[in-house]
Scaffold this active site. Sequence first.
Site, PDB file in Angstrom:
ATOM      1  N   HIS A  99      -3.649   7.835   5.549  1.00  0.00           N
ATOM      2  CA  HIS A  99      -3.746   6.495   4.968  1.00  0.00           C
ATOM      3  C   HIS A  99      -5.173   5.996   5.154  1.00  0.00           C
ATOM      4  CE1 HIS A  99      -2.214   2.886   3.226  1.00  0.00           C
ATOM      5  NE2 HIS A  99      -2.532   2.151   4.270  1.00  0.00           N
ATOM      6  N   HIS A 107      -9.503   1.759  -1.682  1.00  0.00           N
ATOM      7  CA  HIS A 107      -8.071   1.575  -1.439  1.00  0.00           C
ATOM      8  C   HIS A 107      -7.449   0.959  -2.682  1.00  0.00           C
ATOM      9  CE1 HIS A 107      -4.281   0.772   0.231  1.00  0.00           C
ATOM     10  NE2 HIS A 107      -4.618   0.348   1.431  1.00  0.00           N
ATOM     11  N   GLU A 139      -2.986   5.502  13.286  1.00  0.00           N
ATOM     12  CA  GLU A 139      -2.584   6.697  12.539  1.00  0.00           C
ATOM     13  C   GLU A 139      -2.901   7.964  13.333  1.00  0.00           C
ATOM     14  OE1 GLU A 139      -2.710   8.469   8.004  1.00  0.00           O
ATOM     15  OE2 GLU A 139      -4.143   6.902   8.561  1.00  0.00           O
ATOM     16  N   CYS A 161       0.805  -1.229   0.000  1.00  0.00           N
ATOM     17  CA  CYS A 161       0.000   0.000   0.000  1.00  0.00           C
ATOM     18  C   CYS A 161       0.833   1.272   0.000  1.00  0.00           C
ATOM     19  CB  CYS A 161      -0.935   0.002   1.205  1.00  0.00           C
ATOM     20  SG  CYS A 161      -1.763  -1.571   1.482  1.00  0.00           S
ATOM     21  N   PHE A 217       1.184  -2.936   4.565  1.00  0.00           N
ATOM     22  CA  PHE A 217       1.440  -4.265   5.114  1.00  0.00           C
ATOM     23  C   PHE A 217       2.929  -4.557   4.960  1.00  0.00           C
ATOM     24  CE2 PHE A 217      -2.982  -6.436   4.501  1.00  0.00           C
ATOM     25  CZ  PHE A 217      -3.430  -5.791   5.640  1.00  0.00           C
ATOM     26  N   LYS A 241      -9.955   7.585   0.617  1.00  0.00           N
ATOM     27  CA  LYS A 241     -10.299   6.185   0.354  1.00  0.00           C
ATOM     28  C   LYS A 241     -11.791   5.939   0.576  1.00  0.00           C
ATOM     29  CE  LYS A 241      -5.852   3.920   1.430  1.00  0.00           C
ATOM     30  NZ  LYS A 241      -5.025   5.095   1.768  1.00  0.00           N
TER      31      LYS A 241
END
Length: 402
Positions: free
Chosen positions: A294, A331, A305, A162, A390, A326
Amino acid sequence: MKRVVITGQGTINALGHDVPATLEAMREGRCGIGELDIRDVERLSIRIGGQVRGYEPEAHFNRQQIALYDRFTQFTLLAAKEAMEQSGLSFIGELSQMSGVVLGTSGGGMNTLDENYRSVYEDGKNRVHPFVVPKLMNNAAASHVSMTYNLKGPSFTVATACASSNHAMGLAFQIIRAGGSQVMITGGSESMLCFGGVKAWEGLRVMSKDACRPFSANRNGMVQGEGAAVFIFEEYEHARARGAEILAEVVGFAMTADASDIVMPSKQGAARAIAGAIRDSGLDPSDVGYINAHGTGTAANDKTECAAVADVFGAHADELMISSTKSMHGHLIGGTGAVELLACIMALKDGVIAPTVGYQEPDPECTLDVVPNVAREAKVDVALSNAFAFGGLNAVLALRRA
């Protein structure tokens, strides 16, 4: 150290097939997430996504090109064309030798992979098309962009899940700043909305079946999207000499690794990336007015976050605007940071903050100003774009108003 500016942008995603349509959707807080229209969707538990609607490859590419371009490459080339047209650049002579392309993607040619696994295992065929490998390889889009625009300088692909796009754009920034290139085409793309791509993500059990609601207390997971965004990064003096329109300046970049868990995010790793980007820019945390988060809509990411932002900014965190687009386009995995950079540029250039749509309930662990549901007009001088992947790989970009 050279200064780096953005002189072109292009996109295709669930909100629109170009930049004006995408920014209009962001201003209106329109959601591009809906029911998936893919083969065997009835076999999926997750049946929603930020799918690019109304797209016909035949309207843009001939039959030979379609045989060679996976959907993620097609998206990249369309976005690159729009960005190049806005920039007014032409790569000939020495400029061609000194210009390159760095793109991000996570899955590469997932549609090609899915189709050919079906061909071999489901249909029983013993042979596949000779272009399958060059069509599905992760660097296919970067290679086709370099060939299309005669880019003979540094050219490669970054795959860091990502964070792929942010890593790619950060590296393009560093190459120009260090004097290794005058112009870089950069950004990212992804097209995983095929049966195998969605089925794989189902296995993680982090997907929502109804909506992406970042920072809302009742959020229940992320939603996949697809598309691309591409930018022209250019050395400032080169852009100024040719009278180019400057959309924004890229002023800082940092990347960190959590070194802790393959899927669970780390507040410390995220905070180090945010603080590092600010430090690299030479600015003060109080200069930052907007963060494109994010903000995946998972319970773990959003609270982590928010905690990282609070740690870095202290009391100034309460004055920041932070939103997750998003919630509108989904995403895009390896392409997500690129599409989200459009929102950062809109904040800096147009003074419009894209909202976090789908927000319904305050979360005591996410108390920042997340610009819920409705876009906001505000003057912003510095914006950050966060990407936390990830594998614990983090990348944050800092932009300044031109």
